[in-house]
Design a protein around this motif. Structure first.
Motif, PDB file in Angstrom:
ATOM      1  N   LEU A  65       0.742  -1.176   0.037  1.00  0.00           N
ATOM      2  CA  LEU A  65      -0.014  -0.078  -0.022  1.00  0.00           C
ATOM      3  C   LEU A  65       0.828   1.307  -0.196  1.00  0.00           C
ATOM      4  N   THR A  66       2.048   1.255   0.690  1.00  0.00           N
ATOM      5  CA  THR A  66       2.976   2.415   0.740  1.00  0.00           C
ATOM      6  C   THR A  66       3.649   2.635  -0.589  1.00  0.00           C
ATOM      7  N   ILE A  67       4.046   1.547  -1.350  1.00  0.00           N
ATOM      8  CA  ILE A  67       4.497   1.502  -2.687  1.00  0.00           C
ATOM      9  C   ILE A  67       3.490   2.258  -3.458  1.00  0.00           C
ATOM     10  N   LYS A  68       2.381   1.706  -3.351  1.00  0.00           N
ATOM     11  CA  LYS A  68       1.009   2.371  -4.328  1.00  0.00           C
ATOM     12  C   LYS A  68       0.814   3.640  -4.214  1.00  0.00           C
ATOM     13  N   GLN A 126       3.762   5.701  -5.830  1.00  0.00           N
ATOM     14  CA  GLN A 126       3.383   5.801  -6.976  1.00  0.00           C
ATOM     15  C   GLN A 126       2.480   6.824  -7.424  1.00  0.00           C
ATOM     16  N   ALA A 127       1.283   6.807  -6.857  1.00  0.00           N
ATOM     17  CA  ALA A 127       0.372   7.682  -7.073  1.00  0.00           C
ATOM     18  C   ALA A 127       0.802   9.337  -6.726  1.00  0.00           C
ATOM     19  N   GLY A 182       3.816  10.377  -6.927  1.00  0.00           N
ATOM     20  CA  GLY A 182       4.726  10.638  -8.100  1.00  0.00           C
ATOM     21  C   GLY A 182       4.299  11.068  -9.154  1.00  0.00           C
ATOM     22  N   ILE A 183       2.992  10.396  -9.626  1.00  0.00           N
ATOM     23  CA  ILE A 183       2.621  10.725 -10.804  1.00  0.00           C
ATOM     24  C   ILE A 183       1.631  11.979 -10.795  1.00  0.00           C
ATOM     25  N   ALA A 184       1.178  12.297  -9.430  1.00  0.00           N
ATOM     26  CA  ALA A 184       0.449  13.778  -9.258  1.00  0.00           C
ATOM     27  C   ALA A 184       1.617  14.816  -9.287  1.00  0.00           C
ATOM     28  N   VAL A 185       2.748  14.470  -8.927  1.00  0.00           N
ATOM     29  CA  VAL A 185       3.598  15.525  -8.908  1.00  0.00           C
ATOM     30  C   VAL A 185       4.120  15.836 -10.264  1.00  0.00           C
ATOM     31  N   LYS A 188       3.904  19.180 -12.757  1.00  0.00           N
ATOM     32  CA  LYS A 188       5.168  19.726 -13.449  1.00  0.00           C
ATOM     33  C   LYS A 188       5.073  19.617 -15.098  1.00  0.00           C
ATOM     34  N   GLY A 189       3.848  18.986 -15.424  1.00  0.00           N
ATOM     35  CA  GLY A 189       3.754  18.936 -16.804  1.00  0.00           C
ATOM     36  C   GLY A 189       4.565  17.884 -17.654  1.00  0.00           C
ATOM     37  N   ILE A 190       4.900  16.831 -16.945  1.00  0.00           N
ATOM     38  CA  ILE A 190       5.905  15.819 -17.216  1.00  0.00           C
ATOM     39  C   ILE A 190       4.853  14.584 -17.744  1.00  0.00           C
ATOM     40  N   HIS A 191       4.839  14.113 -19.061  1.00  0.00           N
ATOM     41  CA  HIS A 191       4.069  13.248 -19.318  1.00  0.00           C
ATOM     42  C   HIS A 191       4.557  11.735 -19.089  1.00  0.00           C
ATOM     43  N   LEU A 192       3.700  11.072 -18.552  1.00  0.00           N
ATOM     44  CA  LEU A 192       4.228   9.545 -18.168  1.00  0.00           C
ATOM     45  C   LEU A 192       3.615   8.421 -19.125  1.00  0.00           C
ATOM     46  N   GLY A 193       4.096   7.432 -19.118  1.00  0.00           N
ATOM     47  CA  GLY A 193       3.817   6.351 -20.078  1.00  0.00           C
ATOM     48  C   GLY A 193       4.554   6.592 -21.657  1.00  0.00           C
ATOM     49  N   ARG A 194       3.814   5.904 -22.446  1.00  0.00           N
ATOM     50  CA  ARG A 194       4.425   5.933 -23.787  1.00  0.00           C
ATOM     51  C   ARG A 194       4.526   7.484 -24.144  1.00  0.00           C
ATOM     52  N   PRO A 195       5.415   7.820 -25.138  1.00  0.00           N
ATOM     53  CA  PRO A 195       5.673   9.107 -25.785  1.00  0.00           C
ATOM     54  C   PRO A 195       4.416   9.490 -26.484  1.00  0.00           C
ATOM     55  N   VAL A 196       4.096  10.586 -26.717  1.00  0.00           N
ATOM     56  CA  VAL A 196       2.942  10.946 -27.397  1.00  0.00           C
ATOM     57  C   VAL A 196       3.382  11.111 -28.999  1.00  0.00           C
ATOM     58  N   ILE A 197       2.724  10.677 -29.987  1.00  0.00           N
ATOM     59  CA  ILE A 197       2.906  10.445 -31.494  1.00  0.00           C
ATOM     60  C   ILE A 197       2.550  11.794 -31.879  1.00  0.00           C
TER      61      ILE A 197
END
Length: 204
Positions: free
Chosen positions: A132-135, A138-139, A141-144, A148-157
């Motif tokens: 639960l702590t790891i989860k 992660q959440a 980190g994604i929010a931060v 900051k406008g950082i795209h996560l996941g696959r690069p946008v084509i």
């Protein structure tokens, strides 16, 4: 004939099984009798673990793991799986839990069963809390990253500069899809993905 199997698990392909495999082999388990998974400990749906339960382990066999959280990081699942093995007379040994490694005469085992039940309750709670702590981290980190406008996941084509002109020629059947891909410098899957996306955007 009773057999001893080993089970090792890591959550991702980037992690290594070496430490667990060495510990299991040092315990005397043949490498061919060790089953492993690269899968999350939050779920029991793992191919290696499923094969162990359905086709390999038999009444009277022993399953050895390096630590309790290799079975699962979900407390409910750990208790459920231990009960499953107990009902089928399959002994679970946890290398990091020495009391599970001790063999006692019939009639005296209840003492260690009681100790193990207490330890398992504590360790399974710790394993679940770690998950639960790891989860949560992660959440967060994604929010931060999103802030900051950082795209996560696959690069946008993105569309190539000459996309509309080439696309229109292809749509009007003046050139083939292969020719369009070549001129745009795109792979087949990317070309059709952009084409589908482009059509949808024009309709909206």
């Amino acid at each position: 004939m009773k057999k001893i199997y080993g089970y090792a698990r890591v959550s991702t392909k980037e992690q290594h099984l070496d430490r667990q495999l060495k510990a299991l082999m040092d315990h005397g388990i043949d490498e061919r009798d060790i089953v492993s998974d690269h899968a999350s400990g939050a779920s029991l749906e793992r191919p290696g673990y499923a094969a162990l339960k359905s086709t390999m382990l038999r009444d009277g066999d022993t399953l050895v793991v390096k630590s309790l959280d290799r079975l699962s990081r979900n407390k409910e699942h750990i208790i459920q799986e231990l009960q499953y093995f107990k009902n089928r007379h399959i002994k679970i040994q946890v290398l990091d839990l020495p009391t599970t490694m001790i063999e006692l005469p019939e009639g005296q085992q209840w003492v260690f069963d009681m100790i193990n039940n207490i330890l398992i309750e504590v360790l399974s709670s710790i394993a679940e809390q770690e998950r639960l702590t790891i989860k949560q981290r992660q959440a967060e980190g994604i929010a931060v990253a999103k802030e900051k406008g950082i795209h996560l996941g696959r690069p946008v084509i993105t569309y190539p500069p000459n996309w509309e002109h080439i696309y229109q020629q292809w749509e009007d059947k003046k050139i083939t899809a292969v020719a369009a891909m070549k001129q745009l410098g795109l792979k087949r899957s990317t070309f059709y993905k952009l084409a589908s996306q482009f059509r949808a955007n024009r309709k909206s």
